[in-house]
Design an enzyme around this catalytic site. Sequence first.
Site, PDB file in Angstrom:
ATOM      1  N   ASP A 173     -27.630  -2.819 -44.891  1.00 49.96           N
ATOM      2  CA  ASP A 173     -27.609  -2.653 -43.441  1.00 49.96           C
ATOM      3  C   ASP A 173     -26.649  -3.748 -42.982  1.00 49.96           C
ATOM      4  OD1 ASP A 173     -27.931  -2.858 -40.713  1.00 49.96           O
ATOM      5  OD2 ASP A 173     -30.070  -2.415 -40.766  1.00 49.96           O
ATOM      6  N   HIS A 174     -25.423  -3.349 -42.656  1.00 50.57           N
ATOM      7  CA  HIS A 174     -24.397  -4.379 -42.489  1.00 50.57           C
ATOM      8  C   HIS A 174     -24.715  -5.352 -41.361  1.00 50.57           C
ATOM      9  CE1 HIS A 174     -22.896  -1.358 -39.620  1.00 50.57           C
ATOM     10  NE2 HIS A 174     -22.476  -2.398 -38.950  1.00 50.57           N
ATOM     11  N   HIS A 212     -30.779  -1.076 -37.705  1.00 46.22           N
ATOM     12  CA  HIS A 212     -30.271  -2.336 -37.141  1.00 46.22           C
ATOM     13  C   HIS A 212     -31.262  -2.999 -36.175  1.00 46.22           C
ATOM     14  CE1 HIS A 212     -26.699  -0.816 -38.868  1.00 46.22           C
ATOM     15  NE2 HIS A 212     -26.257  -0.126 -37.842  1.00 46.22           N
TER      16      HIS A 212
HETATM   17  N1  LIG Z   1     -17.389   4.571 -41.946  1.00 45.78           N
HETATM   18  C1  LIG Z   1     -18.189   3.649 -41.475  1.00 45.78           C
HETATM   19  O1  LIG Z   1     -17.823   2.828 -40.632  1.00 45.78           O
HETATM   20  C2  LIG Z   1     -19.614   3.554 -41.978  1.00 45.78           C
HETATM   21  C3  LIG Z   1     -20.463   2.612 -41.386  1.00 45.78           C
HETATM   22  C4  LIG Z   1     -21.765   2.485 -41.868  1.00 45.78           C
HETATM   23  C5  LIG Z   1     -22.187   3.280 -42.923  1.00 45.78           C
HETATM   24  N2  LIG Z   1     -21.335   4.208 -43.477  1.00 45.78           N
HETATM   25  C6  LIG Z   1     -21.821   5.025 -44.602  1.00 45.78           C
HETATM   26  O2  LIG Z   1     -20.897   4.891 -45.678  1.00 45.78           O
HETATM   27  C7  LIG Z   1     -20.812   6.118 -46.395  1.00 45.78           C
HETATM   28  C8  LIG Z   1     -19.354   6.554 -46.437  1.00 45.78           C
HETATM   29  O3  LIG Z   1     -18.910   6.766 -45.125  1.00 45.78           O
HETATM   30  P1  LIG Z   1     -17.385   7.091 -44.783  1.00 45.78           P
HETATM   31  O4  LIG Z   1     -17.294   7.022 -43.320  1.00 45.78           O
HETATM   32  O5  LIG Z   1     -16.486   6.293 -45.603  1.00 45.78           O
HETATM   33  O6  LIG Z   1     -17.290   8.629 -45.240  1.00 45.78           O
HETATM   34  P2  LIG Z   1     -15.984   9.443 -45.591  1.00 45.78           P
HETATM   35  O7  LIG Z   1     -14.794   8.887 -44.926  1.00 45.78           O
HETATM   36  O8  LIG Z   1     -16.340  10.878 -45.390  1.00 45.78           O
HETATM   37  O9  LIG Z   1     -15.820   9.186 -47.169  1.00 45.78           O
HETATM   38  C9  LIG Z   1     -16.611   9.830 -48.121  1.00 45.78           C
HETATM   39  C10 LIG Z   1     -16.031   9.571 -49.472  1.00 45.78           C
HETATM   40  O10 LIG Z   1     -16.784  10.281 -50.452  1.00 45.78           O
HETATM   41  C11 LIG Z   1     -15.887  10.897 -51.360  1.00 45.78           C
HETATM   42  N3  LIG Z   1     -16.556  12.032 -51.971  1.00 45.78           N
HETATM   43  C12 LIG Z   1     -17.088  13.114 -51.365  1.00 45.78           C
HETATM   44  N4  LIG Z   1     -17.621  13.941 -52.281  1.00 45.78           N
HETATM   45  C13 LIG Z   1     -17.414  13.360 -53.488  1.00 45.78           C
HETATM   46  C14 LIG Z   1     -17.717  13.746 -54.810  1.00 45.78           C
HETATM   47  N5  LIG Z   1     -18.371  14.874 -55.082  1.00 45.78           N
HETATM   48  N6  LIG Z   1     -17.343  12.935 -55.824  1.00 45.78           N
HETATM   49  C15 LIG Z   1     -16.663  11.779 -55.572  1.00 45.78           C
HETATM   50  N7  LIG Z   1     -16.361  11.364 -54.329  1.00 45.78           N
HETATM   51  C16 LIG Z   1     -16.734  12.151 -53.290  1.00 45.78           C
HETATM   52  C17 LIG Z   1     -14.720  11.289 -50.484  1.00 45.78           C
HETATM   53  O11 LIG Z   1     -13.536  11.404 -51.211  1.00 45.78           O
HETATM   54  P3  LIG Z   1     -12.897  12.737 -51.794  1.00 45.78           P
HETATM   55  O12 LIG Z   1     -12.988  13.781 -50.749  1.00 45.78           O
HETATM   56  O13 LIG Z   1     -11.509  12.263 -52.127  1.00 45.78           O
HETATM   57  O14 LIG Z   1     -13.698  13.055 -53.015  1.00 45.78           O
HETATM   58  C18 LIG Z   1     -14.596  10.047 -49.624  1.00 45.78           C
HETATM   59  O15 LIG Z   1     -13.869   9.056 -50.333  1.00 45.78           O
HETATM   60  C19 LIG Z   1     -21.730   7.091 -45.673  1.00 45.78           C
HETATM   61  O16 LIG Z   1     -22.991   7.070 -46.281  1.00 45.78           O
HETATM   62  C20 LIG Z   1     -21.849   6.507 -44.274  1.00 45.78           C
HETATM   63  O17 LIG Z   1     -23.065   6.858 -43.654  1.00 45.78           O
HETATM   64  C21 LIG Z   1     -20.060   4.349 -43.022  1.00 45.78           C
END
Ligand SMILES: NC(=O)c1ccc[n+]([C@@H]2O[C@H](COP(=O)([O-])OP(=O)(O)OC[C@H]3O[C@@H](n4cnc5c(N)ncnc54)[C@H](OP(=O)(O)O)[C@@H]3O)[C@@H](O)[C@H]2O)c1
Length: 489
Positions: free
Chosen positions: A178-179, A241
């Site tokens: 939880d950042h 949070h």
């Molecule tokens: N973004 C934020 O600021 C933020 C903040 C808090 C928490 N989070 C959490 O962090 C996580 C990631 O969020 P995000 O925003 O970075 O999502 P995102 O941009 O949709 O990235 C998802 C990643 O998963 C990869 N992926 C999807 N299916 C896959 C598979 N079958 N095998 C391998 N890789 C796969 C995608 O790459 P490919 O399509 O290239 O495979 C992509 O690199 C989530 O759980 C989100 O709730 C994010």
Amino acid sequence: MDESNAIVIFGASGDLTRRKLMPSLYDLYRKGRLPKNWRIVGVSRTDFSDEAFQAHVEAGVKEFARSMYDARQWAEFAANLCYFRGDLTHFEQLQGVDRMLCEWEDGRQGNRLYYLSIAPNLYEQAIANLGAADMVHQDHGWRRVVIEKPFGQDLASARALNQAVHRVLDESQIYRIDHYLGKETVQNLLVFRFANSLYEPVWNRNYIDHVQITAAETVDVGHRAEFYDKVGVVRDMMQNHVMQLLALVATEPPTSFAAEAIRNEKAKVFQSIRPIRPENVAGCTVRGQYRTYRDTPGVAPGSTTPTYAAIRYYIDNWRWQGVPFYMRSGKALAAKSTEITIFFKRPPHVMFPMPEGAQLAPNYLSICIQPDEGIEFSFQAKVPDTVAEMRTVDMSFQYEQSFGAMAIPEAYERLLLDVIKGDPSLFTRSDAIELSWQLIDPILEAWQSKHAPPLSFYESGTWGPVEANELIAHDGYHWTHGCGQEGEA
Ligand SMILES: NC(=O)c1ccc[n+]([C@@H]2O[C@H](COP(=O)([O-])OP(=O)(O)OC[C@H]3O[C@@H](n4cnc5c(N)ncnc54)[C@H](OP(=O)(O)O)[C@@H]3O)[C@@H](O)[C@H]2O)c1
């Protein structure tokens, strides 16, 4: 024996990796804080060569790293950055990652951090496949898995996820992130409370009148609408949070700074919070939605997903009996601000001449988590050249002033380093996750029932629905925001 340290990021092409994880790792590298013999392996399905991946990360580092971009240091960093194109739903492809790592580890004690920066619906499968690919045994170095938020959608799914994760990993290998807990200002809460002798004696029901916790965002749901519409503000912000902030404000002094001592006390806070019964939910909660929310592409027609929530909790223990804790969070609000305000009781007797019916303003302590990190204490002072006229003034601590403009690192820096060191203090334990869902679930369920308070609408750029003001006004209070600024327009 010589050791190696691999950081494997699943979801390497994604947003979090680009904006937070890689810039934080780069900053750690520049500070000389990465362990020796380190390497970062990015894994996702996108077709990147190592060079293309490095270029992708470099652009993110230039935009988001705290430290200045330095071409020479970037080149050193990038030399340890490689990419593996793979789908983690196929465990044979994870075996490919394993082979690559084993080759690099070359018989050394191979420590590995697996970061799941992937959609939550993939967590379970990813962990099962890490197990199936025999990548989590700790015979030749530690194996730790970071799981991003959200952890579950409700108590049942969080429990099921915990069970699935425990089938493969020991709790000590799991780092539920939880950042917010990585923010300096949040960590400082424990120091502030327990490294100073002034506050703890008054940190209880005898002196504290009520507590407000605000996590306000100015942004609306934007391009996250489709995701957000299924989640809403309570799951997105409150369960994790805001509840974590509440736990840190309310916790008893842990016996030590050891992870388990802190986590035990936080779990006790959740156990002591009085659950809100369905028939009371309308009196203790407000659910709101900004007016233009339903016009956003991706939002279901007639959606009742709340973009704003206010909740009043009580904590049933000796320290906090009878002290209301008000929490609110929302999108499209008037200011971006996360803060905790502790209101103290008014003096029992006022000896100063005051107009009929007037009351002394209470002392209050504002702990600003972001964006203006600091702490302010507001108290009464005599206005000069009057007989006894009083005005609220502040004593103020600003991180920037005391420690310098660049003093506050990105939360992910600290959290990544803690995983590498094996310190889980700032990560949520399985019981705490389930306990907080246990408190939030009845509210979400009641909001779907005949007991639900009406959905209140608010204009973007305001402080939320008037019903939220009524919730707190009913108890004789009003919301505050902005360190040092009492009251809201
Ligand atoms: N973004 C934020 O600021 C933020 C903040 C808090 C928490 N989070 C959490 O962090 C996580 C990631 O969020 P995000 O925003 O970075 O999502 P995102 O941009 O949709 O990235 C998802 C990643 O998963 C990869 N992926 C999807 N299916 C896959 C598979 N079958 N095998 C391998 N890789 C796969 C995608 O790459 P490919 O399509 O290239 O495979 C992509 O690199 C989530 O759980 C989100 O709730 C994010």
